[in-house]
Design a protein around this motif. Structure first.
Motif, PDB file in Angstrom:
ATOM      1  N   PHE A  11       0.743  -1.241   0.102  1.00 46.51           N
ATOM      2  CA  PHE A  11      -0.086   0.002   0.012  1.00 46.51           C
ATOM      3  C   PHE A  11       0.905   1.119   0.098  1.00 46.51           C
ATOM      4  O   PHE A  11       1.840   1.247   0.962  1.00 46.51           O
ATOM      5  CB  PHE A  11      -0.895  -0.062   1.164  1.00 46.51           C
ATOM      6  CG  PHE A  11      -2.038  -0.888   1.147  1.00 46.51           C
ATOM      7  CD1 PHE A  11      -2.446  -1.424   0.139  1.00 46.51           C
ATOM      8  CD2 PHE A  11      -2.803  -1.003   2.413  1.00 46.51           C
ATOM      9  CE1 PHE A  11      -3.650  -2.470   0.064  1.00 46.51           C
ATOM     10  CE2 PHE A  11      -3.938  -1.782   2.187  1.00 46.51           C
ATOM     11  CZ  PHE A  11      -4.324  -2.467   1.189  1.00 46.51           C
ATOM     12  N   ARG A  12       0.421   2.274  -0.887  1.00 50.67           N
ATOM     13  CA  ARG A  12       1.143   3.473  -0.791  1.00 50.67           C
ATOM     14  C   ARG A  12       0.459   4.241   0.459  1.00 50.67           C
ATOM     15  O   ARG A  12      -0.355   4.033   1.066  1.00 50.67           O
ATOM     16  CB  ARG A  12       0.651   4.435  -2.149  1.00 50.67           C
ATOM     17  CG  ARG A  12       1.145   3.710  -3.197  1.00 50.67           C
ATOM     18  CD  ARG A  12       0.587   4.397  -4.449  1.00 50.67           C
ATOM     19  NE  ARG A  12       1.045   3.856  -5.679  1.00 50.67           N
ATOM     20  CZ  ARG A  12       2.015   4.252  -6.467  1.00 50.67           C
ATOM     21  NH1 ARG A  12       2.677   5.525  -6.082  1.00 50.67           N
ATOM     22  NH2 ARG A  12       2.448   3.771  -7.505  1.00 50.67           N
ATOM     23  N   ALA A  13       1.363   5.496   1.160  1.00 46.11           N
ATOM     24  CA  ALA A  13       1.114   5.742   2.490  1.00 46.11           C
ATOM     25  C   ALA A  13       0.006   6.883   2.482  1.00 46.11           C
ATOM     26  O   ALA A  13      -0.315   7.318   3.635  1.00 46.11           O
ATOM     27  CB  ALA A  13       2.421   6.373   3.014  1.00 46.11           C
ATOM     28  N   GLY A  14      -0.319   7.600   1.310  1.00 46.39           N
ATOM     29  CA  GLY A  14      -0.875   8.911   1.221  1.00 46.39           C
ATOM     30  C   GLY A  14      -2.414   8.769   2.062  1.00 46.39           C
ATOM     31  O   GLY A  14      -2.599   9.617   2.936  1.00 46.39           O
ATOM     32  N   ALA A  15      -3.015   7.728   1.786  1.00 47.82           N
ATOM     33  CA  ALA A  15      -4.422   7.665   2.504  1.00 47.82           C
ATOM     34  C   ALA A  15      -4.232   7.497   4.107  1.00 47.82           C
ATOM     35  O   ALA A  15      -5.058   8.109   4.789  1.00 47.82           O
ATOM     36  CB  ALA A  15      -5.358   6.511   1.869  1.00 47.82           C
ATOM     37  N   PHE A  16      -3.214   6.696   4.554  1.00 50.50           N
ATOM     38  CA  PHE A  16      -3.060   6.481   5.920  1.00 50.50           C
ATOM     39  C   PHE A  16      -2.684   7.764   6.420  1.00 50.50           C
ATOM     40  O   PHE A  16      -2.900   7.901   7.700  1.00 50.50           O
ATOM     41  CB  PHE A  16      -2.252   5.368   5.991  1.00 50.50           C
ATOM     42  CG  PHE A  16      -2.658   4.047   5.201  1.00 50.50           C
ATOM     43  CD1 PHE A  16      -3.789   3.435   5.710  1.00 50.50           C
ATOM     44  CD2 PHE A  16      -2.096   3.874   4.066  1.00 50.50           C
ATOM     45  CE1 PHE A  16      -4.373   2.288   5.018  1.00 50.50           C
ATOM     46  CE2 PHE A  16      -2.887   2.811   3.108  1.00 50.50           C
ATOM     47  CZ  PHE A  16      -3.608   1.936   3.634  1.00 50.50           C
ATOM     48  N   THR A  17      -1.796   8.516   5.866  1.00 49.72           N
ATOM     49  CA  THR A  17      -1.308   9.904   6.435  1.00 49.72           C
ATOM     50  C   THR A  17      -2.495  10.759   6.590  1.00 49.72           C
ATOM     51  O   THR A  17      -2.527  11.345   7.935  1.00 49.72           O
ATOM     52  CB  THR A  17      -0.264  10.309   5.255  1.00 49.72           C
ATOM     53  OG1 THR A  17       0.848   9.576   5.338  1.00 49.72           O
ATOM     54  CG2 THR A  17       0.391  11.793   5.850  1.00 49.72           C
ATOM     55  N   ALA A  18      -3.326  10.687   5.581  1.00 45.26           N
ATOM     56  CA  ALA A  18      -4.460  11.950   5.739  1.00 45.26           C
ATOM     57  C   ALA A  18      -5.470  11.361   6.831  1.00 45.26           C
ATOM     58  O   ALA A  18      -5.779  12.164   7.742  1.00 45.26           O
ATOM     59  CB  ALA A  18      -5.349  11.737   4.452  1.00 45.26           C
ATOM     60  N   ALA A  19      -5.672   9.957   6.989  1.00 47.09           N
ATOM     61  CA  ALA A  19      -6.424   9.439   8.251  1.00 47.09           C
ATOM     62  C   ALA A  19      -5.785   9.918   9.415  1.00 47.09           C
ATOM     63  O   ALA A  19      -6.607  10.242  10.440  1.00 47.09           O
ATOM     64  CB  ALA A  19      -6.748   8.013   7.921  1.00 47.09           C
ATOM     65  N   CYS A  20      -4.611   9.433   9.658  1.00 50.10           N
ATOM     66  CA  CYS A  20      -4.012   9.529  10.787  1.00 50.10           C
ATOM     67  C   CYS A  20      -3.989  11.174  11.288  1.00 50.10           C
ATOM     68  O   CYS A  20      -3.988  11.375  12.406  1.00 50.10           O
ATOM     69  CB  CYS A  20      -2.580   9.090  10.936  1.00 50.10           C
ATOM     70  SG  CYS A  20      -2.464   7.406  10.840  1.00 50.10           S
ATOM     71  N   ARG A  21      -3.857  12.060  10.220  1.00 50.11           N
ATOM     72  CA  ARG A  21      -3.915  13.405  10.650  1.00 50.11           C
ATOM     73  C   ARG A  21      -5.014  13.997  11.238  1.00 50.11           C
ATOM     74  O   ARG A  21      -5.129  14.817  12.036  1.00 50.11           O
ATOM     75  CB  ARG A  21      -3.559  14.250   9.402  1.00 50.11           C
ATOM     76  CG  ARG A  21      -1.787  14.234   8.891  1.00 50.11           C
ATOM     77  CD  ARG A  21      -1.791  15.089   7.845  1.00 50.11           C
ATOM     78  NE  ARG A  21      -0.326  15.064   7.245  1.00 50.11           N
ATOM     79  CZ  ARG A  21       0.172  15.404   6.103  1.00 50.11           C
ATOM     80  NH1 ARG A  21      -0.751  16.238   5.358  1.00 50.11           N
ATOM     81  NH2 ARG A  21       1.268  15.530   5.619  1.00 50.11           N
ATOM     82  N   VAL A  22      -6.201  13.463  10.583  1.00 52.74           N
ATOM     83  CA  VAL A  22      -7.438  13.709  11.043  1.00 52.74           C
ATOM     84  C   VAL A  22      -8.054  12.957  12.191  1.00 52.74           C
ATOM     85  O   VAL A  22      -8.986  13.280  12.780  1.00 52.74           O
ATOM     86  CB  VAL A  22      -8.583  13.803   9.691  1.00 52.74           C
ATOM     87  CG1 VAL A  22      -9.758  14.030  10.096  1.00 52.74           C
ATOM     88  CG2 VAL A  22      -7.853  14.745   8.730  1.00 52.74           C
ATOM     89  N   GLY A  23      -7.635  11.430  12.334  1.00 49.95           N
ATOM     90  CA  GLY A  23      -8.029  10.882  13.337  1.00 49.95           C
ATOM     91  C   GLY A  23      -9.453  10.121  12.481  1.00 49.95           C
ATOM     92  O   GLY A  23     -10.076   9.695  13.404  1.00 49.95           O
ATOM     93  N   ALA A  24      -9.231   9.809  11.500  1.00 51.49           N
ATOM     94  CA  ALA A  24     -10.326   9.203  10.708  1.00 51.49           C
ATOM     95  C   ALA A  24     -10.215   7.694  10.651  1.00 51.49           C
ATOM     96  O   ALA A  24      -9.123   7.175  10.876  1.00 51.49           O
ATOM     97  CB  ALA A  24     -10.388   9.527   9.241  1.00 51.49           C
ATOM     98  N   GLU A  25     -11.402   7.088  10.938  1.00 46.77           N
ATOM     99  CA  GLU A  25     -11.273   5.607  10.872  1.00 46.77           C
ATOM    100  C   GLU A  25     -10.899   4.940   9.465  1.00 46.77           C
ATOM    101  O   GLU A  25     -11.297   5.676   8.345  1.00 46.77           O
ATOM    102  CB  GLU A  25     -12.647   4.862  11.232  1.00 46.77           C
ATOM    103  CG  GLU A  25     -13.121   5.314  12.590  1.00 46.77           C
ATOM    104  CD  GLU A  25     -14.578   4.709  12.753  1.00 46.77           C
ATOM    105  OE1 GLU A  25     -14.997   4.570  13.835  1.00 46.77           O
ATOM    106  OE2 GLU A  25     -15.338   4.672  11.831  1.00 46.77           O
ATOM    107  N   ILE A  26     -10.082   3.833   9.467  1.00 47.50           N
ATOM    108  CA  ILE A  26      -9.917   3.019   8.191  1.00 47.50           C
ATOM    109  C   ILE A  26     -11.040   2.142   8.294  1.00 47.50           C
ATOM    110  O   ILE A  26     -10.973   1.179   9.018  1.00 47.50           O
ATOM    111  CB  ILE A  26      -8.577   2.694   8.141  1.00 47.50           C
ATOM    112  CG1 ILE A  26      -7.535   3.728   8.202  1.00 47.50           C
ATOM    113  CG2 ILE A  26      -8.365   1.794   6.974  1.00 47.50           C
ATOM    114  CD1 ILE A  26      -7.206   4.690   6.916  1.00 47.50           C
ATOM    115  N   VAL A  27     -11.553   1.915   7.041  1.00 49.07           N
ATOM    116  CA  VAL A  27     -12.462   0.794   6.957  1.00 49.07           C
ATOM    117  C   VAL A  27     -11.763  -0.208   5.888  1.00 49.07           C
ATOM    118  O   VAL A  27     -11.728   0.097   4.495  1.00 49.07           O
ATOM    119  CB  VAL A  27     -13.782   0.966   6.466  1.00 49.07           C
ATOM    120  CG1 VAL A  27     -14.587  -0.169   6.452  1.00 49.07           C
ATOM    121  CG2 VAL A  27     -14.517   1.976   7.360  1.00 49.07           C
TER     122      VAL A  27
END
Length: 280
Positions: A190-206
């Protein structure tokens, strides 16, 4: 072996149906939006996106078997008759606190977009050139697709920023973090971009796992037109989708979240494949 006449005709017939369906639903969306209050327009948009996605599934003969939508956080679609009917539920784009969710799925075919529209309340992150494509590009721009040039670091950073903004506003985002399509059930890194965004905002990953049955539906070493011509000739294409439980990101390391998500998607792909085998 030569193709049967009906198999050959399915591609032009479905292409014509796609164009008509896209413009027809686009027009109905615009009318519905104009008659709605500003507060309701996001709901209207996602309702029409689901209708469009499910209409496309029927048009292209996609027989979807979905697991995981009995989770407590899934939602019944009032227009589809409730949880007890196949395909009558969907994944809401925001969590209980109002922050958008990041959905991550393996990427195998152009048909994946139809599945995403049908079952996920989410903005899709897609390749930048799609924005200029006839018909498809128009529809993609209208529903808020986030376009990224995978070869440009600046574009990648801009999309991460755009994802953060969307998530903070309560919009779900669907990402295919392998970066492109592949064949088979092995989930690539996996590329990191989506996970970087999720962690910055505190968003859940589904995490979501997808598998196709029947004829090979993978989009690999061919043009988009050749891919669509091939999959359009099939009378029916079974597809299984497994949706996992949300993964919390608040206060956690990006790489750890990415690894956990990759592991979860791989397990869900295996479960999706098993569903196809057991259902025949």
């Amino acid at each position: 072996m030569a193709s049967a006449p009906l198999d050959v005709l399915r591609f032009p017939l479905r292409t014509a149906g796609f164009v008509g369906l896209t413009f027809g639903m686009y027009g109905l969306l615009e009318v519905d939006t104009a008659l709605s209050s500003a507060a309701d327009r996001e709901v209207v948009l996602h309702t029409w996106m689901r209708r469009y996605g499910r209409a496309l599934l029927k048009l292209y003969g996609l027989d979807a078997r979905v697991g995981g939508l009995d989770n407590a956080w899934a939602a019944p679609d009032p227009g589809a008759g409730g949880h007890d009917r196949p395909g009558a539920s969907y994944c809401p784009g925001r969590d209980a606190s109002g922050i958008g969710r990041v959905f991550v799925m393996n990427h195998r075919s152009a048909l994946d977009i139809m599945v995403t529209l049908a079952f996920f309340e989410a903005t899709v992150v897609s390749r930048s050139d799609l924005a200029g494509w006839p018909v498809i590009g128009m529809a993609a721009r209208r529903v808020g697709t986030l376009f990224v040039d995978r070869s440009s670091k600046r574009s990648g950073s801009a999309v991460v920023h755009a994802m953060c903004t969307a998530l903070k506003r309560g919009r779900g985002v669907m990402v295919y973090p392998e970066g492109t399509t592949f064949s088979g059930d092995e989930v690539r890194p996996f590329r990191a971009g989506a996970f970087t965004a999720a962690c910055r905002v505190g968003a859940e990953i589904v995490p979501v796992g997808l598998a196709y049955g029947g004829a090979d539906s993978s989009y690999a070493d061919e043009s988009f037109a050749a891919h669509m011509a091939r999959v359009s000739r099939a009378r029916r294409i079974p597809v299984a989708l497994e949706v996992g439980a949300p993964i919390a990101t608040a206060g956690r390391d990006v790489d750890a979240i990415r690894d956990q998500s990759h592991h979860a998607v791989q397990a869900l792909v295996r479960r999706a494949r098993a569903r196809l085998v057991s259902d025949g």
